[in-house]
Scaffold this active site. Sequence first.
Site, PDB file in Angstrom:
ATOM      1  N   ASP A  44      33.801  37.639  54.682  1.00 22.91           N
ATOM      2  CA  ASP A  44      33.724  36.176  54.575  1.00 22.91           C
ATOM      3  C   ASP A  44      32.311  35.680  54.829  1.00 22.91           C
ATOM      4  OD1 ASP A  44      36.505  36.130  54.119  1.00 22.91           O
ATOM      5  OD2 ASP A  44      36.895  36.149  56.272  1.00 22.91           O
ATOM      6  N   ASP A  52      29.911  42.624  55.631  1.00 23.86           N
ATOM      7  CA  ASP A  52      30.916  41.708  56.131  1.00 23.86           C
ATOM      8  C   ASP A  52      31.616  41.128  54.904  1.00 23.86           C
ATOM      9  OD1 ASP A  52      32.243  39.921  57.973  1.00 23.86           O
ATOM     10  OD2 ASP A  52      30.837  38.366  57.340  1.00 23.86           O
TER      11      ASP A  52
END
Length: 190
Positions: free
Chosen positions: A10, A8
């Site tokens: 953020d 991922d």
Amino acid sequence: MNNAIFMDRDGTINVYKDYVYNINNFFFIENVIDAMIILKKMNFFLIIVTNQSGIARGLFTKNDFLLLTKWMVFYLKLRHVHIDAIYFCPHYQKGIIKKFKQTCLCRKPNPGMLLDAKQHFNINMTNSYMVGDTESDMLAGQSAGIGTNVLVCSGKEITKKSKTIATWTIKSLASLPNMIKTHKNINPGL
């Protein structure tokens, strides 16, 4: 077949803030670049899979996202980190930008981005890792058949459910290379 680290963005690679879309608000989490260098040396593909609903919400444009992504890739390349691919989902069912206001198979927790990467890069999902800071990251990894789903505590607040879905919970992506090495020493057949 190839092994991959699906990450991922953020809260996993960069410090979590709502809707990061420009360079001035993008800060790498401490030691994640070093970890990515080690993971590349361990022969993993590095693939970023990120929901970017801010595009559908009208908070920033697809071009804003692409410009930040181009800068991030260049910055990492200067530090000897090659990102093999970046998949992003601009969709959000309740968005205001008509083009992106939709239900899709790519928005995590759906596994679409991971499955696309699997096909494109011939990824062995069983020997790969999904690293993220949310339940939807863990569910996407699980749905895609990822062997090890790794929850990091460097992003959003950890929920009980996300902890139960995760294979491992670690402080940050920076801890992953040592976890993989330790696990391989315990289970040398992997």
